[in-house]
Design an enzyme around this catalytic site. Structure first.
Site, mmCIF file in Angstrom:
data_model
loop_
_atom_site.group_PDB
_atom_site.id
_atom_site.type_symbol
_atom_site.label_atom_id
_atom_site.label_comp_id
_atom_site.label_asym_id
_atom_site.label_seq_id
_atom_site.Cartn_x
_atom_site.Cartn_y
_atom_site.Cartn_z
ATOM 1 C CE1 TYR A 154 1.114 -0.219 4.415
ATOM 2 C CE2 TYR A 154 0.046 1.919 4.369
ATOM 3 C CZ TYR A 154 0.862 1.004 5.007
ATOM 4 O OH TYR A 154 1.444 1.332 6.205
ATOM 5 N NE ARG A 182 6.703 4.550 0.322
ATOM 6 C CZ ARG A 182 6.418 5.344 1.344
ATOM 7 N NH1 ARG A 182 7.367 5.680 2.216
ATOM 8 N NH2 ARG A 182 5.211 5.837 1.502
ATOM 9 C CE LYS A 194 3.175 3.421 3.260
ATOM 10 N NZ LYS A 194 3.320 3.440 4.712
ATOM 11 C CD GLU A 210 10.231 2.046 10.158
ATOM 12 O OE1 GLU A 210 9.935 3.008 9.434
ATOM 13 O OE2 GLU A 210 10.061 0.864 9.808
ATOM 14 C CG LEU A 265 8.220 2.725 4.621
ATOM 15 C CD1 LEU A 265 7.830 1.443 3.915
ATOM 16 C CD2 LEU A 265 7.001 3.561 4.925
HETATM 17 N N1 PDD Z 1 2.873 5.216 7.526
HETATM 18 N N2 PDD Z 1 7.639 4.016 8.803
HETATM 19 C C1 PDD Z 1 6.489 3.333 8.929
HETATM 20 C C2 PDD Z 1 6.511 1.993 9.580
HETATM 21 C C3 PDD Z 1 5.288 3.895 8.447
HETATM 22 O O1 PDD Z 1 4.137 3.202 8.555
HETATM 23 C C4 PDD Z 1 5.314 5.191 7.857
HETATM 24 C C5 PDD Z 1 4.078 5.867 7.313
HETATM 25 C C6 PDD Z 1 6.541 5.871 7.747
HETATM 26 C C7 PDD Z 1 6.654 7.227 7.121
HETATM 27 O O2 PDD Z 1 6.657 7.163 5.704
HETATM 28 P P1 PDD Z 1 6.093 8.363 4.825
HETATM 29 O O3 PDD Z 1 6.838 9.583 5.209
HETATM 30 O O4 PDD Z 1 6.348 7.942 3.437
HETATM 31 O O5 PDD Z 1 4.609 8.480 5.159
HETATM 32 C C8 PDD Z 1 7.686 5.244 8.224
HETATM 33 C C9 PDD Z 1 1.659 5.655 6.872
HETATM 34 C C10 PDD Z 1 1.395 7.105 6.931
HETATM 35 C C11 PDD Z 1 0.505 4.784 7.343
HETATM 36 O O6 PDD Z 1 0.710 3.576 7.410
HETATM 37 O O7 PDD Z 1 -0.592 5.298 7.595
#
Ligand code: PDD
Length: 286
Positions: free
Chosen positions: A30, A49, A144, A176, A200
């Site tokens: 996703y 990505r 992801k 993270e 991620l």
């Molecule tokens: N999650 N790390 C993890 C485990 C995440 O789930 C997310 C974001 C990020 C940040 O990535 P980005 O800057 O590309 O949003 C890092 C999204 C927002 C979610 O699952 O809702």
């Protein structure tokens, strides 16, 4: 309005068969894409990505970038808010339950939108609390994947402790957050863990490092130890929906002086300015 397998419809009407491999195995990937003033933010990066995640689970991309773009545009147009959080999801489709990949089965493609609620000023002014926990996820956190059970359990630990996020530690190093990337500030220098299979590769993470680079903010990308986390001047959280937030309490102890720090204030402002340039249609990288 949502998009599901070739059709646009109200979410209440959307149905998927129970044998969808997303439902049975969590077999899919996703993206979450922020939309500001009806313009998707860093869409090209999110689509790149998505391709990386699809390659990681050996699932063919059902659409070209141009097709994704037009689907995304139509979902944005079909929803009320100017600022939206787009959720885009691809699974390995519907098949009799069997771990092995099915042959000749079309993937399930789903796009929905929710109003984007960025953190309110009160929260940014005070900062949020976080806890730490052992990172017990698999070793492909760079994909992801929709199978988020470990992330769900880790994030809930924070909620149960009255905190906002869980910082994950693996073998003495920070990876993270349960649903975000994490930066530290030590001796005035912004520190970011290096992208690898243990985290991620966040799009917001990239934007923050580009902004730091473009505005002479000193930064280092390197492994960050648990000790450094516990003695940081500042801790920042980034994600597409939460943008940049200061963590001011970690495991019940104040981070630095317990208030959002200078590096947060500067990066937050730069991020807001950058968003404005994107909204004006420039969409240029910094
Ligand atoms: N999650 N790390 C993890 C485990 C995440 O789930 C997310 C974001 C990020 C940040 O990535 P980005 O800057 O590309 O949003 C890092 C999204 C927002 C979610 O699952 O809702």
């Amino acid at each position: 309005m949502i998009y599901l397998n070739g059709h646009f419809m109200p979410i209440e009407e959307a149905r998927i068969p129970v044998l969808d491999r997303g439902f049975i195995f969590g077999d899919g990937v996703y993206e979450v894409i922020p939309v500001y003033s009806r313009k998707p933010f860093r869409l090209a990066d999110h689509l790149q990505r998505l391709q990386y995640s699809l390659d990681g689970i050996r699932l063919q991309n059902p659409h070209s970038d141009d097709e994704w773009r037009s689907l995304v545009e139509r979902v944005i147009a079909g929803n009320e808010s100017d600022d939206q959080s787009l959720y885009l999801h691809v699974t390995r489709g519907v098949a009799k339950r069997d771990h092995a990949f099915p042959k000749g089965v079309p993937p399930t493609v789903f796009i929905m939108s929710n109003p984007l609620l960025t953190p309110p000023q009160e929260l940014l002014a005070a900062g949020v609390a976080a806890i730490t926990a052992n990172d017990n996820r698999w070793l492909r956190c760079d994909i992801k994947a929709i199978s988020l059970l470990p992330n769900v359990l880790l994030r809930q630990m924070a909620i149960d402790a009255g905190a906002t996020e869980t910082l994950l530690l693996r073998e003495g190093f920070m990876t993270e957050g349960a649903a975000s990337n994490i930066f530290l500030v030590k001796n005035g220098i912004l520190l970011a863990p290096p992208k690898n299979h243990l985290m991620l590769p966040g799009i917001t993470y990239d934007v923050v490092l580009e902004l730091a680079h473009g505005h002479q903010i000193q930064y280092e990308v390197r492994e960050i130890s648990e000790y450094e986390v516990r003695t940081a001047q500042e801790i920042l959280l980034t994600s597409s929906t939460r943008e940049i937030m200061p963590i001011t309490l970690l495991d019940g102890k104040p981070v630095g002086d317990g208030k959002p720090g200078l590096v947060f204030e500067v990066l937050y402002q730069l991020y807001q300015n950058y968003k404005l340039t994107v909204m004006r249609g420039a969409g240029l990288k910094v």
